[in-house]
Write an enzyme that holds these catalytic residues in place. Structure first.
Site, PDB file in Angstrom:
ATOM      1  N   LEU A  82      90.221  46.788  83.359  1.00  9.24           N
ATOM      2  CA  LEU A  82      89.737  46.316  84.690  1.00  9.24           C
ATOM      3  C   LEU A  82      90.952  45.450  85.330  1.00  9.24           C
ATOM      4  CD1 LEU A  82      86.562  44.661  83.174  1.00  9.24           C
ATOM      5  CD2 LEU A  82      86.654  46.575  85.130  1.00  9.24           C
ATOM      6  N   GLU A 115      78.306  40.028  85.241  1.00 10.88           N
ATOM      7  CA  GLU A 115      77.819  39.828  83.793  1.00 10.88           C
ATOM      8  C   GLU A 115      79.123  39.110  83.010  1.00 10.88           C
ATOM      9  OE1 GLU A 115      77.979  43.976  84.085  1.00 10.88           O
ATOM     10  OE2 GLU A 115      78.704  44.149  82.078  1.00 10.88           O
ATOM     11  N   LYS A 117      82.310  38.615  80.547  1.00  9.97           N
ATOM     12  CA  LYS A 117      83.141  39.578  80.055  1.00  9.97           C
ATOM     13  C   LYS A 117      83.444  39.259  78.614  1.00  9.97           C
ATOM     14  CE  LYS A 117      87.800  41.549  80.799  1.00  9.97           C
ATOM     15  NZ  LYS A 117      88.546  41.446  79.320  1.00  9.97           N
ATOM     16  N   ASP A 119      84.593  39.144  74.922  1.00  5.29           N
ATOM     17  CA  ASP A 119      86.004  39.358  74.303  1.00  5.29           C
ATOM     18  C   ASP A 119      85.923  39.786  72.931  1.00  5.29           C
ATOM     19  OD1 ASP A 119      88.522  38.670  74.082  1.00  5.29           O
ATOM     20  OD2 ASP A 119      88.736  36.661  73.747  1.00  5.29           O
ATOM     21  N   ARG A 138      88.650  52.357  71.844  1.00  4.14           N
ATOM     22  CA  ARG A 138      89.263  52.648  73.011  1.00  4.14           C
ATOM     23  C   ARG A 138      90.669  53.414  72.870  1.00  4.14           C
ATOM     24  NH1 ARG A 138      92.945  50.101  76.569  1.00  4.14           N
ATOM     25  NH2 ARG A 138      92.266  50.769  78.818  1.00  4.14           N
ATOM     26  N   GLU A 175      80.981  46.592  73.944  1.00  2.00           N
ATOM     27  CA  GLU A 175      82.071  45.964  73.266  1.00  2.00           C
ATOM     28  C   GLU A 175      81.426  45.481  71.808  1.00  2.00           C
ATOM     29  OE1 GLU A 175      84.423  45.358  75.202  1.00  2.00           O
ATOM     30  OE2 GLU A 175      85.761  43.851  74.587  1.00  2.00           O
ATOM     31  N   TYR A 227      77.562  48.213  77.974  1.00  4.18           N
ATOM     32  CA  TYR A 227      77.505  47.710  79.464  1.00  4.18           C
ATOM     33  C   TYR A 227      78.096  48.990  80.375  1.00  4.18           C
ATOM     34  CZ  TYR A 227      82.375  46.773  77.579  1.00  4.18           C
ATOM     35  OH  TYR A 227      83.506  46.919  77.225  1.00  4.18           O
ATOM     36  N   LYS A 315      88.716  36.142  85.662  1.00  5.86           N
ATOM     37  CA  LYS A 315      89.182  35.554  84.325  1.00  5.86           C
ATOM     38  C   LYS A 315      88.720  34.033  84.375  1.00  5.86           C
ATOM     39  CE  LYS A 315      90.838  37.748  81.445  1.00  5.86           C
ATOM     40  NZ  LYS A 315      91.780  38.471  81.215  1.00  5.86           N
ATOM     41  N   CYS A 406     125.635  37.992  75.710  1.00  7.60           N
ATOM     42  CA  CYS A 406     124.237  38.366  75.067  1.00  7.60           C
ATOM     43  C   CYS A 406     124.291  37.763  73.528  1.00  7.60           C
ATOM     44  CB  CYS A 406     124.482  39.930  74.903  1.00  7.60           C
ATOM     45  SG  CYS A 406     123.071  40.702  73.729  1.00  7.60           S
ATOM     46  N   CYS A 409     125.246  41.011  71.134  1.00  5.63           N
ATOM     47  CA  CYS A 409     126.135  41.670  70.807  1.00  5.63           C
ATOM     48  C   CYS A 409     127.533  41.217  71.506  1.00  5.63           C
ATOM     49  CB  CYS A 409     126.067  43.104  71.514  1.00  5.63           C
ATOM     50  SG  CYS A 409     126.025  43.057  73.174  1.00  5.63           S
ATOM     51  N   CYS A 430     121.744  41.963  79.319  1.00  6.56           N
ATOM     52  CA  CYS A 430     123.021  42.515  78.453  1.00  6.56           C
ATOM     53  C   CYS A 430     123.648  43.743  79.153  1.00  6.56           C
ATOM     54  CB  CYS A 430     122.712  42.552  77.166  1.00  6.56           C
ATOM     55  SG  CYS A 430     123.861  43.503  76.236  1.00  6.56           S
ATOM     56  N   CYS A 436     124.296  47.814  72.518  1.00  6.25           N
ATOM     57  CA  CYS A 436     123.716  46.647  72.074  1.00  6.25           C
ATOM     58  C   CYS A 436     122.737  46.785  70.986  1.00  6.25           C
ATOM     59  CB  CYS A 436     123.156  45.724  73.300  1.00  6.25           C
ATOM     60  SG  CYS A 436     122.309  44.323  72.667  1.00  6.25           S
TER      61      CYS A 436
HETATM   62  S1  IVH Z   1      83.086  47.350  82.427  1.00  2.20           S
HETATM   63  C1  IVH Z   1      86.073  51.112  83.787  1.00  2.20           C
HETATM   64  N1  IVH Z   1      82.146  45.153  81.465  1.00  2.20           N
HETATM   65  O1  IVH Z   1      87.102  44.356  79.413  1.00  2.20           O
HETATM   66  C2  IVH Z   1      86.112  49.924  82.769  1.00  2.20           C
HETATM   67  N2  IVH Z   1      84.144  45.807  80.473  1.00  2.20           N
HETATM   68  O2  IVH Z   1      89.730  44.146  80.538  1.00  2.20           O
HETATM   69  C3  IVH Z   1      84.584  49.632  82.778  1.00  2.20           C
HETATM   70  N3  IVH Z   1      84.764  44.235  78.664  1.00  2.20           N
HETATM   71  O3  IVH Z   1      88.194  47.520  78.468  1.00  2.20           O
HETATM   72  C4  IVH Z   1      84.469  48.315  81.751  1.00  2.20           C
HETATM   73  N4  IVH Z   1      82.940  42.988  78.732  1.00  2.20           N
HETATM   74  O4  IVH Z   1      86.707  46.338  76.913  1.00  2.20           O
HETATM   75  C5  IVH Z   1      83.099  45.971  81.245  1.00  2.20           C
HETATM   76  N5  IVH Z   1      80.894  43.355  80.822  1.00  2.20           N
HETATM   77  C6  IVH Z   1      81.963  44.199  80.597  1.00  2.20           C
HETATM   78  C7  IVH Z   1      82.896  44.104  79.750  1.00  2.20           C
HETATM   79  C8  IVH Z   1      83.907  44.482  79.804  1.00  2.20           C
HETATM   80  C9  IVH Z   1      84.198  43.296  78.213  1.00  2.20           C
HETATM   81  C10 IVH Z   1      86.181  44.799  78.366  1.00  2.20           C
HETATM   82  C11 IVH Z   1      86.235  46.199  78.211  1.00  2.20           C
HETATM   83  C12 IVH Z   1      87.500  46.448  79.128  1.00  2.20           C
HETATM   84  C13 IVH Z   1      88.061  45.310  79.273  1.00  2.20           C
HETATM   85  C14 IVH Z   1      89.001  45.248  80.486  1.00  2.20           C
END
Ligand code: IVH
Length: 684
Positions: A82, A115, A117, A119, A138, A175, A227, A315, A406, A409, A430, A436
């Site tokens: 993303l 929604e 994200k 981790d 992935r 995830e 998701y 983020k 450098c 080297c 360098c 090098c």
């Molecule tokens: S949608 C086409 N939804 O974030 C990509 N991704 O930084 C569709 N991730 O590779 C991804 N939470 O592993 C989506 N609610 C969420 C997510 C999510 C975590 C991860 C996912 C993606 C990465 C990108």
């Protein structure tokens, strides 16, 4: 214990140890027939006594035996990442970009979902007729690891879909993660067992999923949030919201914080809400993901290189801390760049111990005014290398002096000058190129790394050792190691025996047959990363055609040069670097020596069965159904080349109202002119 229960336990154990010998030690103890007989007996007993099925039974891994090294699974639909937004303004820009691409007026309704994200690490689960048939990591987005057996041990991964209406082929993506509470328990157990703790829940999740023995994965508290999806045999929803609701009906866990919004204000308000709730969620999240809700619009928006146009990750702000600079070291990268790194008094930032931070370059050191002994504020955001933000309290020491040679080297250091602006680059490099050692070694490490040649058993340590002994100086040397082993005698080296030496040679040989884009990426040319390598490979299809064209790249009006420049996503910088690289005879020699050792697979053209594949199209005038960007992206996804000017090579000119000089030129040159509707009919 009943006889059946005993027999089941015995069979499970026999099968597991046979699997271990077969897959991990390459040393099968049973004949295939004997192995199959054991599995068959176990399956029959389990069918007759379902209450005796053990969670860790080898039959519970959907018929796929655990794989020692993990097989590969090609993602039929690439797993992308993303783009990021860091501010409210970035979010409004994203919404405006979507509107512009779709040619929507600012007042037209346009809904987005928001929604958390998560981790963790993403995984893809493939269902056929409702049954889980495979699960993959992935990987590099194109090819992942086959972790079916491991994923199928998760309670939140349905082995059989419930409810109704799932497509025959359905690939669910989401995830894999670990809750905070489970993470603490897991680390306490690690410590008790005398093992080291995991750094954070994400690393723990990744480590747990990539276990050779699925029963270890089964014992770990992994969870899965669904998701999105990859390949599907039939559409199953009209909106993102509806799709996720269906996933829940089919038995997946979906995130309860997901909601639908009408514009950037609501989206950002929801972001703030999630940020406030973050600490109490019980699992790590690092932002909020927004997605265009209507799937028909998602399809129109499509993708740019590695990320969809219809989604963005907003983020969370970086976490900060104050510590002291103990040293400033200079690292030399694979392209010769000198990067100053601050060595810090270790400090915990957002749950992770940080002891290094990048200082980027000489200008940044001057701007910050940092020197040894200073107390500084640092920040860490997600996976990004921690950065030094400012000096909090200066020490009495002398200012830091950036080296003019450098550190590896001793060759002089210089800065590139941008041809267009005449400005000096902030990065010092360098000047010694591959002579090098730091650059040579780092280039070789890049060459063998996972996303490039991916040679098992040949990592940084081994490359350094071979380099120091003068045995690998350039990529081609890797492929002649086996032939030179009479002198090298790798099996006598410390850490190598007969078996591991043979394994390494086999791993090297396994990579002689390799895709075009990986070879190009492996050369480590500046600006020619993974995406550009793929674009170039798709453009030329065969390595030989590319190799024949590279000498032409010195001429910026040649067909080769213009053709590359016409690729969406390729910039001048990449082209300049490519041309510069092949202008050097020694580089050309290194490349030819390497490719003589390889069988290079042709790239696949983006799409070749469309009516416009391979044709050159020019758009002019006002387009009424699509924005210019959308029209261009659509044409390219069908394999057409989009050019900005009309020439003899133009196949179609698509002219909207207000077309002027291009239309005249096309008519004069006898180029076929189409209205927007005719064009749409052609590509339909
Ligand atoms: S949608 C086409 N939804 O974030 C990509 N991704 O930084 C569709 N991730 O590779 C991804 N939470 O592993 C989506 N609610 C969420 C997510 C999510 C975590 C991860 C996912 C993606 C990465 C990108």
């Amino acid at each position: 214990m009943s006889d059946e229960k005993k027999r089941i336990a015995w069979l499970s154990q026999e099968i597991r140890s046979a699997d271990a010998l077969y897959y991990q030690d390459d040393n099968p103890a049973l004949s295939d027939a004997d192995y199959d007989a054991l599995r068959k007996e176990l399956l029959a007993l389990e069918a007759a006594h379902p209450h005796l099925i053990r969670k860790d039974s080898p039959t519970q891994s959907v018929g796929v035996k655990p794989s020692g090294k993990f097989g590969k699974i090609k993602h039929t639909v690439p797993m992308l990442s993303l783009d990021n937004a860091f501010s409210d303004e970035d979010v409004s820009d994203f919404v405006a970009r979507v509107q512009r691409f779709l040619s929507l007026p600012a007042t037209a309704p346009l809904a987005f979902t928001a929604e958390p994200k998560i981790d963790g690490l993403s995984a893809a689960l493939r269902y056929e007729n409702g049954k889980l048939v495979s699960g993959a990591t992935r990987g590099d987005g194109q090819v992942g690891e086959d972790v079916t057996a491991n994923l199928s041990t998760l309670d939140t991964v349905p082995k059989q879909l419930s409810g109704l209406g799932w497509p025959e082929v359905l690939e669910i993506r989401g995830e894999v993660y670990i809750n905070h509470a489970d993470f603490d328990t897991m680390n306490a157990a690690q410590l008790k067992a005398g093992k080291s703790e995991y750094k954070n829940p994400r690393n723990a999740a990744a480590g747990s999923l990539r276990q050779i023995d699925p029963s270890v994965t089964a014992s770990r508290p992994l969870k899965f949030f669904a998701y999105t999806w990859g390949e599907v045999s039939a559409p199953f929803a009209k909106t993102q919201m509806e799709a996720v609701a269906k996933m829940a009906e089919w038995g997946f866990s979906v995130n309860p914080q997901m909601r639908r919004h009408d514009g950037p204000e609501e989206m950002v308000a929801h972001y703030t809400e999630i940020l406030t709730a973050r600490a109490g969620l019980g699992y790590d999240i690092d932002g909020v993901v927004y997605k265009v809700d209507a799937l028909a619009l998602q399809a129109r928006l499509g993708f740019v290189s590695r990320a969809p146009r219809w989604a963005i990750a907003h983020k969370f702000p970086a976490e900060k801390a104050i510590t002291t600079i103990e040293a400033i070291d200079i690292q030399v990268g694979r392209t010769g760049s000198l990067t100053p790194v601050a060595r810090l008094t270790p400090i915990t930032v957002g749950g992770v111990v940080v002891s290094n931070a990048t200082l980027h370059n000489a200008d940044e050191i001057a701007r910050l005014g940092v020197k040894l002994g200073d107390s500084v504020e640092i920040q860490r955001a997600g996976d990004v290398i921690p950065q030094v933000l400012r000096v909090v309290e200066a020490s009495a020491g002398a200012p830091f002096k950036f080296p003019s040679t450098c550190p590896v080297c001793d060759a002089p250091v210089s800065a590139e000058v941008d041809e267009k602006t005449g400005k000096q680059d902030v990065v010092r490099r360098c000047t010694n190129g591959l002579s090098c050692p730091a650059q040579a070694v780092q280039s070789l490490v890049h060459f063998v790394s996972r996303q490039v040649f991916d040679i098992d058993g040949l990592g940084e340590r081994q490359v350094e050792a071979f380099f120091e002994k003068g045995l690998i100086k350039e990529p081609a040397d890797i492929f002649t190691l086996r032939a030179r082993n009479d002198e090298i005698k790798l099996e006598t080296w410390e850490g190598f025996g007969e078996t591991s030496a043979a394994k390494l040679f086999d791993a090297i040989d396994a990579r002689r047959d390799i895709p075009f884009d990986r070879v190009l990426y492996g050369l480590g040319i500046r600006h020619v990363g993974r995406t550009n390598s793929r674009l170039i490979a798709q453009h030329f299809i065969s390595w030989n055609k590319f190799r024949a064209a590279v000498s032409d790249l010195q001429n910026p009006v040649s067909d080769a040069y213009m053709g590359l420049l016409g690729i969406d996503g390729m910039g001048q910088a990449a082209l300049g670097a490519l041309a510069g690289f092949f202008a050097s005879d020694s580089n050309v020699e290194i490349v030819d020596k390497l490719t003589a050792q390889l069988t290079i697979q042709d790239a696949e053209a983006p799409t070749s069965d469309s009516a416009v594949a391979g044709k050159t199209v020019v758009f002019t005038g006002k387009l009424e159904r699509f924005s210019r960007d959308e029209a261009k992206a659509r044409a390219q996804s069908l394999g057409a080349k989009v050019s900005g000017s009309v020439s003899k090579k133009t196949d179609y000119l698509v002219a909207g109202p207000g077309a002027g000089s291009k239309l005249k030129k096309a008519e004069a040159a006898g180029v076929k002119v189409l209205t927007e509707d005719e064009w749409l009919a052609l590509i339909a």
